[in-house]
Write a protein that holds these residues in place. Structure first.
Motif, mmCIF file in Angstrom:
data_model
loop_
_atom_site.group_PDB
_atom_site.id
_atom_site.type_symbol
_atom_site.label_atom_id
_atom_site.label_comp_id
_atom_site.label_asym_id
_atom_site.label_seq_id
_atom_site.Cartn_x
_atom_site.Cartn_y
_atom_site.Cartn_z
ATOM 1 N N SER A 129 0.964 -1.324 -0.046
ATOM 2 C CA SER A 129 -0.026 0.028 -0.274
ATOM 3 C C SER A 129 0.665 1.248 -0.129
ATOM 4 O O SER A 129 1.772 1.038 0.348
ATOM 5 N N SER A 130 0.339 2.263 -0.366
ATOM 6 C CA SER A 130 0.977 3.602 -0.610
ATOM 7 C C SER A 130 -0.027 4.566 -0.151
ATOM 8 O O SER A 130 -0.993 4.659 -0.405
ATOM 9 N N ARG A 131 0.845 5.583 0.721
ATOM 10 C CA ARG A 131 -0.191 6.830 1.033
ATOM 11 C C ARG A 131 -0.347 7.750 0.034
ATOM 12 O O ARG A 131 -1.531 8.488 0.047
ATOM 13 N N HIS A 132 0.544 7.949 -0.986
ATOM 14 C CA HIS A 132 0.321 8.890 -2.249
ATOM 15 C C HIS A 132 0.037 8.164 -3.228
ATOM 16 O O HIS A 132 -0.170 8.864 -4.396
ATOM 17 N N GLY A 133 -0.641 6.856 -3.232
ATOM 18 C CA GLY A 133 -0.818 6.365 -4.731
ATOM 19 C C GLY A 133 -1.923 5.140 -4.603
ATOM 20 O O GLY A 133 -2.113 4.645 -3.290
ATOM 21 N N PRO A 134 -1.974 4.420 -5.526
ATOM 22 C CA PRO A 134 -2.731 3.108 -5.335
ATOM 23 C C PRO A 134 -1.949 1.988 -4.653
ATOM 24 O O PRO A 134 -0.744 2.180 -4.723
ATOM 25 N N LYS A 135 -2.731 1.061 -4.462
ATOM 26 C CA LYS A 135 -2.175 -0.039 -3.971
ATOM 27 C C LYS A 135 -1.377 -0.789 -4.848
ATOM 28 O O LYS A 135 -1.818 -1.138 -6.063
ATOM 29 N N LEU A 136 -0.067 -1.441 -4.566
ATOM 30 C CA LEU A 136 0.688 -1.884 -5.572
ATOM 31 C C LEU A 136 0.739 -3.698 -5.175
ATOM 32 O O LEU A 136 0.852 -3.911 -3.967
ATOM 33 N N LEU A 137 0.644 -4.214 -6.122
ATOM 34 C CA LEU A 137 0.759 -5.697 -6.061
ATOM 35 C C LEU A 137 2.071 -6.033 -5.602
ATOM 36 O O LEU A 137 3.116 -5.435 -5.978
ATOM 37 N N ASN A 138 2.130 -7.262 -5.262
ATOM 38 C CA ASN A 138 3.560 -7.803 -4.778
ATOM 39 C C ASN A 138 4.414 -8.340 -5.968
ATOM 40 O O ASN A 138 5.669 -8.803 -5.664
ATOM 41 N N TYR A 139 4.001 -8.306 -7.059
ATOM 42 C CA TYR A 139 4.556 -8.503 -8.225
ATOM 43 C C TYR A 139 5.031 -7.264 -9.141
ATOM 44 O O TYR A 139 5.163 -7.366 -10.147
ATOM 45 N N ASP A 140 4.613 -5.964 -8.575
ATOM 46 C CA ASP A 140 4.667 -4.937 -9.512
ATOM 47 C C ASP A 140 6.175 -4.360 -9.218
ATOM 48 O O ASP A 140 6.656 -4.248 -8.100
ATOM 49 N N LEU A 141 6.836 -4.049 -10.226
ATOM 50 C CA LEU A 141 8.413 -3.466 -10.140
ATOM 51 C C LEU A 141 8.174 -2.038 -9.943
ATOM 52 O O LEU A 141 9.303 -1.335 -9.490
ATOM 53 N N GLY A 142 6.896 -1.420 -9.325
ATOM 54 C CA GLY A 142 7.091 -0.441 -8.376
ATOM 55 C C GLY A 142 7.749 -0.281 -7.357
ATOM 56 O O GLY A 142 8.248 0.818 -6.752
ATOM 57 N N HIS A 143 7.709 -1.340 -6.610
ATOM 58 C CA HIS A 143 8.398 -1.564 -5.261
ATOM 59 C C HIS A 143 9.978 -1.475 -5.446
ATOM 60 O O HIS A 143 10.596 -0.761 -4.689
ATOM 61 N N VAL A 144 10.386 -2.167 -6.728
ATOM 62 C CA VAL A 144 11.805 -1.784 -6.975
ATOM 63 C C VAL A 144 12.333 -0.406 -7.152
ATOM 64 O O VAL A 144 13.282 -0.019 -6.930
ATOM 65 N N GLU A 145 11.340 0.465 -7.938
ATOM 66 C CA GLU A 145 11.495 1.848 -8.248
ATOM 67 C C GLU A 145 11.395 2.603 -6.847
ATOM 68 O O GLU A 145 12.452 3.537 -6.853
ATOM 69 N N GLU A 146 10.549 2.139 -6.019
ATOM 70 C CA GLU A 146 10.580 3.029 -4.756
ATOM 71 C C GLU A 146 12.052 2.720 -3.963
ATOM 72 O O GLU A 146 12.714 3.626 -3.268
ATOM 73 N N TRP A 147 12.414 1.371 -4.064
ATOM 74 C CA TRP A 147 13.818 1.153 -3.501
ATOM 75 C C TRP A 147 14.800 1.799 -4.144
ATOM 76 O O TRP A 147 15.728 2.361 -3.446
ATOM 77 N N GLN A 148 14.954 1.910 -5.474
ATOM 78 C CA GLN A 148 15.820 2.582 -6.298
ATOM 79 C C GLN A 148 15.883 4.190 -5.788
ATOM 80 O O GLN A 148 17.156 4.666 -5.892
ATOM 81 N N LYS A 149 14.800 4.675 -5.584
ATOM 82 C CA LYS A 149 14.913 6.176 -5.338
ATOM 83 C C LYS A 149 15.462 6.366 -3.996
ATOM 84 O O LYS A 149 16.046 7.526 -3.700
ATOM 85 N N LYS A 150 15.458 5.436 -3.070
ATOM 86 C CA LYS A 150 15.822 5.674 -1.606
ATOM 87 C C LYS A 150 17.555 5.270 -1.706
ATOM 88 O O LYS A 150 18.150 6.101 -1.026
ATOM 89 N N HIS A 151 17.789 4.165 -2.426
ATOM 90 C CA HIS A 151 19.236 3.812 -2.439
ATOM 91 C C HIS A 151 20.188 4.079 -3.258
ATOM 92 O O HIS A 151 21.267 4.325 -3.308
ATOM 93 N N ARG A 152 19.647 4.683 -4.607
ATOM 94 C CA ARG A 152 20.253 5.062 -5.627
ATOM 95 C C ARG A 152 21.550 4.206 -5.867
ATOM 96 O O ARG A 152 22.465 4.525 -6.012
ATOM 97 N N ALA A 153 20.901 2.921 -6.323
ATOM 98 C CA ALA A 153 22.091 2.055 -6.718
ATOM 99 C C ALA A 153 22.322 2.232 -8.158
ATOM 100 O O ALA A 153 21.825 2.674 -9.111
ATOM 101 N N ALA A 154 23.619 1.872 -8.308
ATOM 102 C CA ALA A 154 24.425 2.422 -9.862
ATOM 103 C C ALA A 154 23.623 1.502 -10.934
ATOM 104 O O ALA A 154 23.295 2.017 -11.907
ATOM 105 N N SER A 155 23.136 0.180 -10.366
ATOM 106 C CA SER A 155 22.579 -0.509 -11.342
ATOM 107 C C SER A 155 21.793 -1.641 -10.763
ATOM 108 O O SER A 155 22.451 -2.009 -9.619
ATOM 109 N N ILE A 156 20.991 -2.272 -11.215
ATOM 110 C CA ILE A 156 20.423 -3.542 -10.597
ATOM 111 C C ILE A 156 20.659 -4.689 -11.721
ATOM 112 O O ILE A 156 20.006 -4.733 -12.611
#
Length: 665
Positions: A156-183
């Protein structure tokens, strides 16, 4: 004897064997076990360090290239990408070694501030499961080894719709926080993935490429061409790849053997029979390098745990550290008996008496011979490396690996063998250009175990080559031979003559002859039979029995034999058959053994009703009251045999049997 037709041979009379005496002292098979285990840990720690250094250095160049490829792909994050950076890693047919390679690669990739995820075909049957595992592994990375700060995918997200557990949006949120050079997503056994699943995964990753810096790694067992044929043309356009070849497992095994078994810095050596069995197991079953290391470690454990005299391999051991039972164990070694017999043949009876009665004198002799035996075994290993280097430097065919040379040397078969004679003959005929390369390769092996003076030969050769532009040849070279024809009595005779040598060729022939003689003397003194050394049982471990039972077990044979002959395992009188006949069936035997023996005596198709009648006649008492109990034993026996895979019931032949017969099966 030549003029006699027969003669009478009377062997010398020997004393009868003494009666076996009863042991009066208590024998402890685990004498000084903590000390022996401590020696094992110190010895194996050195070997394990060599193993890790060898594995890291074997594919370090390939891993460095892959890391550079990943770094180059993520060097410009703001630049728009139209294709996914892809690495095709040809890791070879040894599937078992792929996991260790990708594990070592992951440690390097994570050091470059990149997320690294390994996926296998077993955990990714479809696209949804693949995405779930990918999201779970990416967002569950532990930063700075703090288990309280593990990021989990939120549904779930406060500012958007609920994400499914197989949605790559989770990885996008993680990438915005950690700023990894590559996945970096590594598909370890990519050829085992379904082709449609690979196409869907590539298409999905390409659609997210503007938001997530994906890098794909495909582990291949065959070739890049076969992998490309499985993908559709549109998916190939989404990939921008590069191929990387990994050193094959058999080459890594050769390097491991050179660093551990054939090293010149080990205290415990592995025998030729055990080493040959370990290498054959690697070739027959295509196992990983870790299995070879596990087998070597088990051999070290077996030697120090089972052999009491192995305590003598301790560095700096003193007489006070050795107990009386260790001296008794040394006196019962076969090599000690041979040494005593040789000493008696030399007429030194007093020395033999001191060896048998004086423990301190025996300790001094054992200490000296352990040092000399270690030097002999290390010289043997170095001579095997020198021979392998010579054949590689002069490019002799067929190619013989170091493992094969060392096994033959450790078994005492190399001294005077055709392999040595062929190599020495090639050195006699070697031209000057190859001799320069040979001397350069042997300079790397100079040390305490290689006493040939190569510097003088190199100086003489360099001064001789200054005045010539063409390669010099020896007098044994076939190009210096000529055939002469002579006609005698209308017959043509051929004779071989040596051509006249120049002064430079004659001087070069002297250099080669001197080098050949020194090398021949070195091989003759170094290639000894290790089994003839005193205390070879302490210096070398070559027992294949426990090693074979652990790494090549035969459980089916053991189960079949136990069921066919239960008395051999149980050791009781009730299972010995009828009237002492072990092959006869009796009611006292286990029910499973009775059913299995009747199954062996019958044909390919068995009627269960007849099998039950025969079992009831043997195990039952003939009363109707105990028949249900006997039926339960019969059903349980059939269930056990079916579980073990020894009996395969056929429903077609047993339709007329009641359902209770197969209850539980």
């Amino acid at each position: 004897m030549e003029h006699q037709r027969c003669y009478i041979y009377q062997p010398p009379e020997t004393e009868e064997r003494a009666n076996k005496r009863q042991r009066t002292s208590k024998f402890d098979p685990q004498s000084r076990l903590p000390e022996r285990l401590q020696i094992y840990r110190s010895v194996w720690a050195q070997q394990e360090e060599r193993i890790q250094n060898t594995l890291e250095g074997a594919d370090s160049a390939t891993q460095e290239n892959i890391v550079n490829f990943i770094s180059a792909a993520s060097s410009s994050p703001d630049e728009q990408k139209f294709a996914i950076p892809t690495a095709l890693i040809v890791a070879g047919p040894s599937i078992a070694s792929h996991g260790h390679f990708f594990e070592r690669l992951g440690r390097r990739v994570r050091d470059a501030n990149s997320a690294y995820i390994v996926l296998t075909s077993g955990e990714c049957p479809n696209l949804k499961t693949l995405l779930k595992n990918l999201i779970k592994k990416v967002t569950s990375r532990v930063e700075d080894d703090d288990e309280d700060e593990i990021d989990r995918p939120s549904t779930s997200s406060r500012h958007g719709p609920k994400l499914l557990n197989y949605d790559l949006g989770h990885v996008e949120e993680w990438q915005k926080k950690h700023r990894a050079a590559s996945i970096v997503v590594a598909l370890q056994d990519s050829e085992a993935f379904d082709a449609g699943l690979l196409v869907d995964t590539i298409d999905l990753f390409h659609s997210w490429l503007d938001r997530l810096p994906f890098v794909l790694l495909f582990g291949l067992a065959t070739s890049a061409e076969n992998f490309e044929e499985r993908l559709a043309g549109n998916s190939l356009r989404f990939l921008e790849g590069q191929k990387f070849d990994v050193i094959q497992s058999d080459e890594i095994i050769e390097k491991l053997l050179h660093a551990t078994v054939a090293s010149t810095d080990v205290r415990l050596h592995i025998g030729s029979n055990l080493c040959r069995r370990m290498l054959d197991r690697q070739k027959d079953h295509v196992q990983s390098t870790q299995d070879f290391c596990d087998g070597l470690k088990y051999a070290y454990m077996s030697h120090f745990y089972a052999s009491v005299p192995s305590l003598l391999l301790k560095e700096g051991i003193t007489f006070s550290d050795v107990t009386a039972d260790i001296f008794e164990a040394v006196r019962n070694l076969p090599s000690f008996r041979r040494w005593v017999e040789d000493t008696l043949d030399d007429g030194r009876a007093q020395d033999v008496r001191n060896l048998l009665e004086d423990n301190e004198y025996l300790f001094d002799q054992v200490s000296q011979h352990i040092q000399s035996g270690q030097q002999a075994l290390l010289s043997l290993s170095h001579a095997a490396s020198v021979l392998a280097s010579i054949r590689q430097a002069i490019q002799m065919s067929p190619t013989v690996r170091l493992s094969s040379i060392w096994i033959r040397a450790a078994s005492g078969e190399l001294s005077g063998s055709p392999l040595i004679r062929e190599t020495m003959l090639s050195i006699k005929k070697i031209p000057s250009d190859k001799l320069v390369h040979l001397l350069a390769s042997l300079r790397e092996l100079e040390g305490n175990y290689f006493s040939i003076d190569l510097a003088s030969s190199q100086q003489r050769l360099d001064s001789l080559l200054k005045n010539t532009d063409t390669p010099l040849r020896t007098q044994h070279d076939v190009r210096n031979d000529s055939l002469r024809t002579t006609v005698v009595a209308q017959k043509v005779l051929l004779s071989k003559h040596k051509a006249a040598l120049s002064e430079q060729d004659r001087a070069y022939s002297d250099i080669v002859t001197e080098f050949h003689d020194r090398l021949e003397t070195y091989f003759a003194s170094s290639l000894v039979d290790p089994r003839t050394l005193f205390l070879s049982e302490i210096l070398m471990y070559d027992l294949k029995s426990p090693h074979t039972e652990v790494f090549q077990p035969k459980p089916r044979f053991a189960i079949e034999r136990a069921l066919a002959s239960p008395h051999d395992y149980l050791g009781c009188d009730c299972c010995s058959g009828v009237d002492g006949n072990p092959a006869a069936l009796s009611a006292t035997q286990p029910a499973t053994a009775i059913v299995y023996q009747m199954y062996l005596e019958s044909g390919t198709l068995i009627n269960v009703s007849d099998l039950w009648s025969a079992f009831n006649a043997i195990a039952g008492d003939g009363s109707d009251e105990n028949e249900p109990k006997t039926m339960a034993l019969f059903q349980r026996a059939l269930a056990e045999l079916k579980y073990l895979g020894l009996v395969k019931p056929s429903r077609k032949k047993t339709d007329h049997i009641s359902k209770t017969m197969w209850k539980g099966l």
